[in-house]
Design an enzyme around this catalytic site. Structure first.
Site, mmCIF file in Angstrom:
data_model
loop_
_atom_site.group_PDB
_atom_site.id
_atom_site.type_symbol
_atom_site.label_atom_id
_atom_site.label_comp_id
_atom_site.label_asym_id
_atom_site.label_seq_id
_atom_site.Cartn_x
_atom_site.Cartn_y
_atom_site.Cartn_z
ATOM 1 N N ASP A 12 0.804 -1.228 0.000
ATOM 2 C CA ASP A 12 0.000 0.000 0.000
ATOM 3 C C ASP A 12 0.834 1.273 0.000
ATOM 4 O O ASP A 12 0.394 2.299 0.526
ATOM 5 C CB ASP A 12 -0.969 0.015 1.201
ATOM 6 C CG ASP A 12 -1.883 -1.185 1.205
ATOM 7 O OD1 ASP A 12 -2.260 -1.631 0.102
ATOM 8 O OD2 ASP A 12 -2.207 -1.674 2.296
ATOM 9 N N LYS A 15 1.832 2.256 -5.118
ATOM 10 C CA LYS A 15 2.349 1.750 -6.395
ATOM 11 C C LYS A 15 1.393 2.081 -7.537
ATOM 12 O O LYS A 15 1.818 2.445 -8.628
ATOM 13 C CB LYS A 15 2.553 0.223 -6.315
ATOM 14 C CG LYS A 15 3.529 -0.196 -5.236
ATOM 15 C CD LYS A 15 3.573 -1.715 -5.074
ATOM 16 C CE LYS A 15 2.321 -2.312 -4.475
ATOM 17 N NZ LYS A 15 2.058 -1.953 -3.067
ATOM 18 N N GLY A 39 -4.566 -4.196 -3.778
ATOM 19 C CA GLY A 39 -5.554 -3.152 -4.046
ATOM 20 C C GLY A 39 -4.772 -1.928 -4.451
ATOM 21 O O GLY A 39 -4.113 -1.318 -3.622
ATOM 22 N N HIS A 40 -4.766 -1.618 -5.733
ATOM 23 C CA HIS A 40 -3.984 -0.484 -6.236
ATOM 24 C C HIS A 40 -4.943 0.623 -6.650
ATOM 25 O O HIS A 40 -5.760 0.440 -7.546
ATOM 26 C CB HIS A 40 -3.113 -0.923 -7.415
ATOM 27 C CG HIS A 40 -2.109 -1.978 -7.048
ATOM 28 N ND1 HIS A 40 -1.313 -2.621 -7.949
ATOM 29 C CD2 HIS A 40 -1.772 -2.505 -5.837
ATOM 30 C CE1 HIS A 40 -0.529 -3.486 -7.319
ATOM 31 N NE2 HIS A 40 -0.804 -3.433 -6.041
ATOM 32 N N GLN A 224 1.898 -5.965 -3.542
ATOM 33 C CA GLN A 224 2.354 -6.105 -2.148
ATOM 34 C C GLN A 224 3.636 -5.282 -1.933
ATOM 35 O O GLN A 224 3.911 -4.368 -2.686
ATOM 36 C CB GLN A 224 2.574 -7.568 -1.744
ATOM 37 C CG GLN A 224 1.316 -8.396 -1.617
ATOM 38 C CD GLN A 224 0.675 -8.789 -2.925
ATOM 39 O OE1 GLN A 224 1.294 -9.340 -3.811
ATOM 40 N NE2 GLN A 224 -0.603 -8.523 -3.063
HETATM 41 P P1 GDP Z 1 -0.778 0.440 -3.540
HETATM 42 O O1 GDP Z 1 -1.382 -0.839 -3.083
HETATM 43 O O2 GDP Z 1 0.693 0.498 -3.309
HETATM 44 O O3 GDP Z 1 -1.140 0.800 -4.959
HETATM 45 O O4 GDP Z 1 -1.412 1.591 -2.607
HETATM 46 P P2 GDP Z 1 -2.967 1.737 -2.222
HETATM 47 O O5 GDP Z 1 -3.709 2.229 -3.407
HETATM 48 O O6 GDP Z 1 -3.479 0.524 -1.549
HETATM 49 O O7 GDP Z 1 -2.868 2.839 -1.082
HETATM 50 C C1 GDP Z 1 -2.344 4.112 -1.319
HETATM 51 C C2 GDP Z 1 -3.431 5.170 -1.045
HETATM 52 O O8 GDP Z 1 -2.837 6.441 -0.952
HETATM 53 C C3 GDP Z 1 -4.462 5.293 -2.141
HETATM 54 O O9 GDP Z 1 -5.697 5.607 -1.575
HETATM 55 C C4 GDP Z 1 -3.941 6.442 -3.001
HETATM 56 O O10 GDP Z 1 -4.971 7.121 -3.704
HETATM 57 C C5 GDP Z 1 -3.362 7.327 -1.936
HETATM 58 N N1 GDP Z 1 -2.208 8.136 -2.341
HETATM 59 C C6 GDP Z 1 -1.201 7.832 -3.193
HETATM 60 N N2 GDP Z 1 -0.263 8.790 -3.173
HETATM 61 C C7 GDP Z 1 -0.669 9.719 -2.279
HETATM 62 C C8 GDP Z 1 -0.091 10.942 -1.777
HETATM 63 O O11 GDP Z 1 1.005 11.350 -2.152
HETATM 64 N N3 GDP Z 1 -0.811 11.601 -0.831
HETATM 65 C C9 GDP Z 1 -2.027 11.179 -0.386
HETATM 66 N N4 GDP Z 1 -2.651 11.892 0.551
HETATM 67 N N5 GDP Z 1 -2.587 10.046 -0.835
HETATM 68 C C10 GDP Z 1 -1.916 9.324 -1.753
HETATM 69 P P1 IMO Z 2 -0.929 -4.078 -2.282
HETATM 70 O O1 IMO Z 2 -0.510 -4.612 -3.640
HETATM 71 C C1 IMO Z 2 -0.957 -4.577 2.041
HETATM 72 C C2 IMO Z 2 -0.841 -8.693 3.542
HETATM 73 C C3 IMO Z 2 -2.080 -9.097 4.302
HETATM 74 C C4 IMO Z 2 -1.466 -10.074 5.298
HETATM 75 C C5 IMO Z 2 -0.403 -10.780 4.452
HETATM 76 C C6 IMO Z 2 -0.861 -12.101 3.858
HETATM 77 O O2 IMO Z 2 -2.216 -3.349 -2.297
HETATM 78 O O3 IMO Z 2 0.197 -3.335 -1.674
HETATM 79 P P2 IMO Z 2 -2.439 -12.731 1.836
HETATM 80 O O4 IMO Z 2 -3.898 -12.443 1.594
HETATM 81 O O5 IMO Z 2 -1.536 -12.191 0.782
HETATM 82 O O6 IMO Z 2 -2.176 -14.171 2.138
HETATM 83 O O7 IMO Z 2 -2.092 -11.958 3.205
HETATM 84 O O8 IMO Z 2 -0.090 -9.886 3.398
HETATM 85 N N1 IMO Z 2 -1.090 -8.157 2.173
HETATM 86 C C7 IMO Z 2 -1.077 -6.853 1.891
HETATM 87 N N2 IMO Z 2 -0.935 -5.773 2.678
HETATM 88 N N3 IMO Z 2 -1.092 -4.434 0.708
HETATM 89 C C8 IMO Z 2 -1.203 -5.503 -0.098
HETATM 90 O O9 IMO Z 2 -1.193 -5.433 -1.435
HETATM 91 C C9 IMO Z 2 -1.246 -6.783 0.481
HETATM 92 N N4 IMO Z 2 -1.378 -8.046 0.009
HETATM 93 C C10 IMO Z 2 -1.260 -8.864 1.049
HETATM 94 O O10 IMO Z 2 -2.679 -8.003 4.939
HETATM 95 O O11 IMO Z 2 -0.818 -9.373 6.305
HETATM 96 MG MG MG Z 3 -2.888 -1.494 -1.800
#
Ligand code: GDP
Ligand code: IMO
Ligand code: MG
Length: 425
Positions: A12, A15, A39-40, A224
């Site tokens: 998270d 990416k 979840g991207h 991840q």
């Molecule tokens: P990922 O799994 O690495 O793609 O990240 P996620 O999408 O799960 O979580 C990142 C969250 O931060 C999302 O809700 C993005 O919209 C938000 N986000 C990304 N970059 C920024 C930033 O620079 N500032 C803020 N406030 N939010 C951001």
């Molecule tokens: P993105 O791509 C954050 C974590 C789960 C748990 C561990 C194992 O959005 O960054 P799993 O379901 O993979 O067997 O769970 O890994 N986990 C993540 N945490 N972002 C993710 O993906 C994750 N994918 C798995 O919360 O701790």
């Molecule tokens: Mg994510």
């Protein structure tokens, strides 16, 4: 230039945002690992997309999207994602390729994930219950695996599923007294998946090598984070794939030497979902402040994310194993309003200072963070476009982080939108 983008923390990091931005100048975006546990988030104008399986480049109409062999595909999630994009008039026809070798997540995988986590009680891993571990286990176990290519030969798949489901039912019944699953029902679902997905199934390795020969620009998207890597992360509190950039070559059949730049994504602080040690965690008002301000709730499960200070020991370890050339640091805006900020520059373990991250969780659990403390800033920076226009303390914070991780921070996020991004080079 071919880029590979991976997370350097526990997922998270943002990416999705970085891949969406870089996809503008890419011909192809490749998702090479993980499954619907990811979840991207991509924010475009007023629309927000939470992508679990489709590459984050799929929002850009001209980009070819490839899901390769290293991914475990939940067909239901993928079909819904394709539908969600269609609602926004974004079509994937002719520009989505799915590897025939990618493994398929089916109902019994999700059931097993849930039953096992429930049975572990307080010792659970805290998985996303998306069937990831059980599906990768079947992949390595071979005998009960279903791959995307199986959707092309449905009669063979029916026979295969009968054996698999019979076996799973015996195990689930014996271990968890669980109700049996119906193989015919699963097969009927597979028929509908096949109808929708077979047109996209192909040999993605051949496609990628042909594209490289033609000089196409490829962006590889990790899922991840490196600390969740099955081999190099904080085992057993990890996911079931090589989620660091080390997983990229095996996950898509393209050697790492074809990547010109490895970009590591971090947040300006650290978050973690699920169980496992987290030395710089702030289970207090500071953590809550970051959670509220940064909307730190899981994209996939909605769970509140654990929040803490930036851990440079962890990030520089991930940068080392990932051959990271350049860092994108996101959520700098989220730190505004905190009087002081801390950066974990070392751990103290049994009285000794350690700067090389111990992925061994027994040692990691004993780690006491050693912090650098720097002053914060109050200004709202969400509209800042140039590094020089950031408050002096924000600039200093970036420079301190850069110094301790020893890699250049070239991209800075000040908000979720595409234009809330500062490029230093
Ligand atoms: P990922 O799994 O690495 O793609 O990240 P996620 O999408 O799960 O979580 C990142 C969250 O931060 C999302 O809700 C993005 O919209 C938000 N986000 C990304 N970059 C920024 C930033 O620079 N500032 C803020 N406030 N939010 C951001
Ligand atoms: P993105 O791509 C954050 C974590 C789960 C748990 C561990 C194992 O959005 O960054 P799993 O379901 O993979 O067997 O769970 O890994 N986990 C993540 N945490 N972002 C993710 O993906 C994750 N994918 C798995 O919360 O701790
Ligand atoms: Mg994510």
């Amino acid at each position: 230039m071919n880029y590979c983008v991976t997370g350097l923390q526990w997922g998270d990091e943002g990416k999705g945002k970085i891949v969406d931005i870089l996809a503008e100048n890419s011909d192809i975006v490749v998702r090479y690992g993980g499954g619907a546990n990811a979840g991207h988030t991509v924010v475009v104008g007023e629309s927000r997309f939470a992508l679990h399986l489709l590459p984050s480049g799929s929002i850009r109409p001209g980009v070819t999207c490839v899901i390769t062999n290293g991914v475990v595909i939940d067909p239901e999630v993928l079909i819904n994602e394709i539908k969600r994009l269609a609602q926004e008039n974004i079509s994937l026809d002719g520009r989505l390729l799915i590897s025939e070798h990618a493994h398929v997540v089916l109902d019994y995988h999700k059931r097993e994930d849930q039953l096992r986590e429930e049975s572990l009680g307080k010792n659970k891993i805290g998985t996303t219950i998306r069937g990831i571990g059980p599906c990768y286990a079947d992949k390595v176990g071979r005998s009960f695996a279903v791959r995307m290519a199986d959707f092309i030969d449905l009669e063979n798949l029916r026979t295969k599923l009968l054996t698999i489901v019979q076996n799973k039912n015996k195990i689930f019944g014996a271990l968890y007294s669980s109700e049996p699953l119906d193989a015919d029902e699963i097969f009927e679902k597979c028929k509908t998946y096949a109808e929708k997905l077979v047109p996209f199934i192909t040999d993605t390795t051949e496609f990628l090598h042909r594209s490289i020969a033609e000089g196409k620009t490829i962006l590889f998207e990790g899922a991840q984070g490196s600390l969740l890597d099955i081999d190099h992360g904080t085992f057993p509190f990890v996911t079931s794939s090589n989620s660091s950039s080390l997983g990229m070559p095996a996950g898509c059949g393209v050697p790492a030497k074809y990547v010109d730049k490895f970009i590591g994504v971090v947040k300006a602080y650290t978050t973690r979902v699920g169980a496992g040690p987290f030395p710089s965690e702030q289970d207090n008002e500071t953590g809550q402040y970051i959670r509220d301000k940064g909307h730190e709730y899981g994209t996939t499960t909605g769970r509140p994310r654990r929040c803490g200070w930036f851990d440079a020991v962890a990030a520089s370890y991930s940068a080392k194993i990932g051959a990271i050339d350049s860092i994108a640091l996101l959520h700098l805006d989220t730190l505004a309003g905190l009087k002081e900020l801390k950066i974990c520059r070392a751990y103290k373990i049994n009285g000794r200072e350690v700067t090389f991250f111990p992925a061994n969780i027994t040692r990691l659990s004993q780690a006491e963070p050693v912090y650098i403390t720097v002053p914060g800033w109050d200004e709202n920076i969400t509209e800042v476009k140039n590094f020089g226009d950031l408050p002096a303390n924000a600039r200093d914070y970036i420079c301190r982080v850069e110094e301790v991780i020893g890699k250049p921070i070239d991209i800075i996020g000040v908000g979720p939108k595409r234009n809330q991004t500062i490029f230093r080079k």
